[in-house]
Design a protein around this motif. Structure first.
Motif, short mmCIF file in Angstrom:
data_model
loop_
_atom_site.label_atom_id
_atom_site.label_comp_id
_atom_site.label_asym_id
_atom_site.label_seq_id
_atom_site.Cartn_x
_atom_site.Cartn_y
_atom_site.Cartn_z
N GLU A 171 0.83 -1.20 0.00
CA GLU A 171 0.00 0.00 0.00
C GLU A 171 0.87 1.26 0.00
O GLU A 171 0.64 2.20 -0.78
CB GLU A 171 -0.92 0.00 1.22
CG GLU A 171 -1.82 1.22 1.29
CD GLU A 171 -2.69 1.23 2.55
OE1 GLU A 171 -3.34 2.26 2.81
OE2 GLU A 171 -2.68 0.22 3.28
N GLY A 224 2.75 1.66 -3.30
CA GLY A 224 1.86 2.18 -4.33
C GLY A 224 1.66 3.68 -4.20
O GLY A 224 1.63 4.42 -5.20
N GLU A 254 4.85 -5.23 -8.50
CA GLU A 254 4.04 -4.74 -9.61
C GLU A 254 3.88 -3.22 -9.55
O GLU A 254 3.97 -2.53 -10.57
CB GLU A 254 2.67 -5.42 -9.59
CG GLU A 254 1.80 -5.06 -10.78
CD GLU A 254 0.47 -5.80 -10.76
OE1 GLU A 254 -0.44 -5.40 -11.51
OE2 GLU A 254 0.35 -6.78 -9.99
N HIS A 255 3.65 -2.70 -8.34
CA HIS A 255 3.52 -1.24 -8.18
C HIS A 255 4.79 -0.53 -8.67
O HIS A 255 4.72 0.45 -9.40
CB HIS A 255 3.28 -0.88 -6.71
CG HIS A 255 1.90 -1.14 -6.22
ND1 HIS A 255 0.78 -0.87 -6.97
CD2 HIS A 255 1.44 -1.61 -5.02
CE1 HIS A 255 -0.30 -1.18 -6.29
NE2 HIS A 255 0.07 -1.63 -5.09
N HIS A 271 5.51 -0.19 -12.45
CA HIS A 271 4.81 0.89 -13.17
C HIS A 271 5.68 2.14 -13.25
O HIS A 271 5.63 2.87 -14.25
CB HIS A 271 3.48 1.22 -12.48
CG HIS A 271 2.44 0.16 -12.62
ND1 HIS A 271 2.14 -0.44 -13.83
CD2 HIS A 271 1.62 -0.44 -11.71
CE1 HIS A 271 1.18 -1.34 -13.65
NE2 HIS A 271 0.85 -1.36 -12.37
#
Length: 346
Positions: free
Chosen positions: A298, A301, A336-337, A340
């Motif tokens: 969290e 991200g 994955e965050h 990006h």
């Protein structure tokens, strides 16, 4: 009065005026002790604003009681600005400490621009190399020997803060810190304080907590030397907080729970994007270190989202470290965050 007496008086007046001008030249050159000698003669002869000029130089030299005496004489002669000079000097340390406190909480502090425009190109590494050489000179021969050379260095590199980024801000902050330190060692605490203040401003621009701690420690040592123990203590305390913040931001994850508590106490406004991203990344890394993958994902991200329009090598390094640790821990959502962030760069 006879002609001989008139001529003698004229020659005397010219000599005093010449000493005043020599005092001005010495002050411009940074030789404040020589300036004080010249201005003192002119002030003794009640020449113009010589008493005011002498008081300003004496305050810079830390000779406050004599400076205040000359201020009172100047006021008696009609130079009312001397009263303001006394007030400004008495509040100088307080203003510095207030500035330091604002720096520590991240408040906007940039209140000056260099007098000259940058000429040519200078790399931060070149600035730091010259600064290190001057530090070595200071350690070996003392501040009096190298303070003028530090000022020359500062004059050459300070303009580059308007075109540089965090590396240049840090490099020039270190020059201001050295200028303050050598001014103090040269017996000019009043000259040192503005340099320490600007060093703090640039260190905050660069988000360099360790440098902020160093500057405040040096300022505290100066206050202590000049018999201001309460102000010294305040400066040391602020420096301790900066050092603690630096510890919380470092890569070492030896005590993640303590780091999380420290990082959660840090607040950043909307104008301090890089600081917010660095704090979120550090929080994510420390949560990952205690096995809390969900919170780490969290926070990671949030860090990537906040950094969308931010270009910073330091931020990218921190995110790459987080990515390495996330892969080792099997935190796929966090990986994955972060992906990006770098996918947009390709």
């Amino acid at each position: 009065m006879r002609i001989e007496e008139l001529l003698a008086q004229h020659e005397h007046d010219e000599a005093v005026e010449r000493l005043y001008r020599l005092g001005e030249a010495a002050e411009r050159a940074g030789d404040l002790r020589e300036a004080a000698v010249r201005f003192r003669v002119a002030a003794d002869q009640r020449l113009g604003d010589a008493a005011v000029r002498l008081a300003r130089v004496l305050f810079a030299l830390g000779e406050n009681s004599e400076a205040a005496r000359w201020c009172r004489l100047a006021v008696a002669d009609g130079f009312e600005e001397a009263e303001e000079l006394i007030r400004e000097n008495s509040e100088a340390r307080q203003r510095f400490l207030e500035h330091a406190a604002r720096v520590l909480v991240g408040a906007p502090t940039f209140d000056w621009v260099p007098a000259a425009a940058p000429v040519g190109r200078v790399e931060p590494s070149e600035v730091q190399e010259r600064t290190q050489a001057l530090r070595a000179l200071d350690r070996r021969y003392g501040g009096i020997a190298c303070h003028p050379l530090v000022l020359e260095h500062l004059h050459a590199v300070e303009p580059f803060i308007v075109v540089g980024g965090e590396e240049m801000w840090t490099a020039v902050a270190e020059v201001h810190e050295l200028a303050g330190w050598t001014a103090f060692d040269s017996g000019m605490p009043g000259v040192a304080l503005p340099h320490f203040s600007r060093a703090l401003t640039l260190a905050r621009q660069a988000e360099n907590e360790a440098l902020i701690a160093s500057i405040l420690t040096r300022a505290g040592r100066m206050f202590l030397h000049h018999n201001a123990p309460e102000d010294a203590l305040k400066s040391f305390q602020l420096g301790f907080v900066a050092a603690h913040n630096s510890w919380a931001d470092r890569r070492d994850l030896s005590d993640p729970a303590r780091a999380i508590a420290s990082l959660q106490a840090k607040t950043h406004g909307d104008d301090r994007v890089r600081a917010r991203v660095l704090t979120l990344t550090a929080l994510a890394r420390n949560h990952l270190a205690i096995g809390d993958k969900a919170t780490a994902a969290e926070l990671g991200g949030q860090a990537v989202a906040a950094a969308a329009n931010l270009r910073s090598a330091r931020v990218d390094d921190q995110l790459r470290w987080l990515d390495q640790e996330a892969r080792t821990a099997g935190a796929s959502v966090l990986v994955e965050h972060i992906a990006h962030r770098f996918a947009r760069r390709s």
